[in-house]
Design an enzyme around this catalytic site. Sequence first.
Site, PDB file in Angstrom:
ATOM      1  N   MET A 129      -9.517 100.532 -42.819  1.00  0.00           N
ATOM      2  CA  MET A 129     -10.243  99.584 -43.677  1.00  0.00           C
ATOM      3  C   MET A 129     -11.479  99.091 -42.929  1.00  0.00           C
ATOM      4  O   MET A 129     -12.063  98.072 -43.297  1.00  0.00           O
ATOM      5  CB  MET A 129      -9.333  98.419 -44.070  1.00  0.00           C
ATOM      6  CG  MET A 129      -8.133  98.894 -44.889  1.00  0.00           C
ATOM      7  SD  MET A 129      -7.473  97.668 -46.030  1.00  0.00           S
ATOM      8  CE  MET A 129      -6.991  96.383 -44.904  1.00  0.00           C
ATOM      9  N   HIS A 188      -8.055 101.795 -33.556  1.00  0.00           N
ATOM     10  CA  HIS A 188      -8.552 102.861 -34.445  1.00  0.00           C
ATOM     11  C   HIS A 188      -9.140 104.006 -33.625  1.00  0.00           C
ATOM     12  O   HIS A 188      -8.966 105.188 -33.957  1.00  0.00           O
ATOM     13  CB  HIS A 188      -9.667 102.330 -35.356  1.00  0.00           C
ATOM     14  CG  HIS A 188      -9.234 101.271 -36.323  1.00  0.00           C
ATOM     15  ND1 HIS A 188      -9.704  99.984 -36.278  1.00  0.00           N
ATOM     16  CD2 HIS A 188      -8.373 101.320 -37.377  1.00  0.00           C
ATOM     17  CE1 HIS A 188      -9.171  99.283 -37.262  1.00  0.00           C
ATOM     18  NE2 HIS A 188      -8.357 100.066 -37.938  1.00  0.00           N
ATOM     19  N   ASP A 245       1.432  98.770 -37.252  1.00  0.00           N
ATOM     20  CA  ASP A 245       1.891  98.588 -38.637  1.00  0.00           C
ATOM     21  C   ASP A 245       3.145  99.447 -38.812  1.00  0.00           C
ATOM     22  O   ASP A 245       3.131 100.484 -39.489  1.00  0.00           O
ATOM     23  CB  ASP A 245       0.782  99.012 -39.604  1.00  0.00           C
ATOM     24  CG  ASP A 245      -0.443  98.128 -39.468  1.00  0.00           C
ATOM     25  OD1 ASP A 245      -0.334  96.931 -39.744  1.00  0.00           O
ATOM     26  OD2 ASP A 245      -1.502  98.623 -39.056  1.00  0.00           O
ATOM     27  N   GLN A 300       4.446 100.039 -42.314  1.00  0.00           N
ATOM     28  CA  GLN A 300       3.503 100.892 -43.052  1.00  0.00           C
ATOM     29  C   GLN A 300       3.699 102.357 -42.662  1.00  0.00           C
ATOM     30  O   GLN A 300       3.711 103.255 -43.514  1.00  0.00           O
ATOM     31  CB  GLN A 300       2.075 100.457 -42.734  1.00  0.00           C
ATOM     32  CG  GLN A 300       1.011 101.443 -43.200  1.00  0.00           C
ATOM     33  CD  GLN A 300      -0.396 100.897 -43.049  1.00  0.00           C
ATOM     34  OE1 GLN A 300      -0.808 100.071 -43.831  1.00  0.00           O
ATOM     35  NE2 GLN A 300      -1.133 101.351 -42.052  1.00  0.00           N
ATOM     36  N   ARG A 351      -7.999  91.697 -37.810  1.00  0.00           N
ATOM     37  CA  ARG A 351      -7.832  90.286 -38.174  1.00  0.00           C
ATOM     38  C   ARG A 351      -7.946  89.359 -36.964  1.00  0.00           C
ATOM     39  O   ARG A 351      -8.073  88.143 -37.141  1.00  0.00           O
ATOM     40  CB  ARG A 351      -6.491  90.075 -38.887  1.00  0.00           C
ATOM     41  CG  ARG A 351      -6.485  90.677 -40.293  1.00  0.00           C
ATOM     42  CD  ARG A 351      -5.257  90.288 -41.092  1.00  0.00           C
ATOM     43  NE  ARG A 351      -5.416  90.583 -42.508  1.00  0.00           N
ATOM     44  CZ  ARG A 351      -5.038  91.716 -43.089  1.00  0.00           C
ATOM     45  NH1 ARG A 351      -4.459  92.667 -42.390  1.00  0.00           N
ATOM     46  NH2 ARG A 351      -5.241  91.892 -44.389  1.00  0.00           N
TER      47      ARG A 351
END
Length: 289
Positions: free
Chosen positions: A33, A40, A160, A163, A197
Amino acid sequence: MKAPELITDPAIWQARCSAARDGGARIALVTTMGFLHDGHLSLMREARARADAGGRRGLALASIFVNPTQFGPNEDLSRYPRDLEGDLAKCASAGIDWVLAPEDPNAMFPPDHQTWVTVERASQGLCGASRPGHFRGVATVVAKLFNLSRPHVALFGEKDFQQLAVIRAMARDLAMGVEIVGMPIVREPDGLARSSRNAYLSRDERARALSLSRALREAADAALRGERDAAALAARARARLDEAGLRVDYVEIVDPGSLAPVARAEAGSVMLVAAWAGATRLIDNLRLP
Ligand code: PAF
């Protein structure tokens, strides 16, 4: 360091990926995102390596799309951090060839979109309990990104954890023919798990947020000293988070495959925590020794 090619139209992306795959290219995909961090980038570097693993240069792809369908009505969609220019430079540094970044959410979810992917068991409990509909949004967008990109392999972070379990189950149950690879959590030097975040945290919240990784480490140490009672380990971690002034969402110890809570923490059981530092919800996890 070559700049990746930026493609904003999913239909063009799909045609390009299909042609590349039909031409024999090995495709590795990292879905994000945006507002990229070292977590990442570790996925992207691995994607580069795995795309090239067949002996010829493959395609390392990344998508950047803030997926509205995985945010609840009271969540942070409108203030989710964005920095496309910075992200493209980071993708270049990690060897990404093409980036899909649809400008308009309608390009991915037009108003008449009506098909959803629900992964039943893995989506229950943990984050699924406090974020209803979240994993339906995640599974649907990831399924769509897989259809658009036709990857041989896709990489996801273990931060995550739930997820990752949802996506693994989806890829297996729907025979998507893509290898799902989980990659270790990347942490700041002081232990805080990297997350887009983290950018929301004030100085004070950042300091208090450290209690997540500390609570996990302390639980791992206690397990090493012989404490195997899951409720006792969770209570200790919860106390640590309370003490730091975080609002705890959950602390659980689960089986890594089924995500079912365990009564006794075995080697490999995973402790997962979610807590609020001010208005920011953070998650972290650790495999117990
Ligand atoms: O982990 C994320 O960044 C997102 O949930 C994902 C997998 C890119 C789907 O929007």
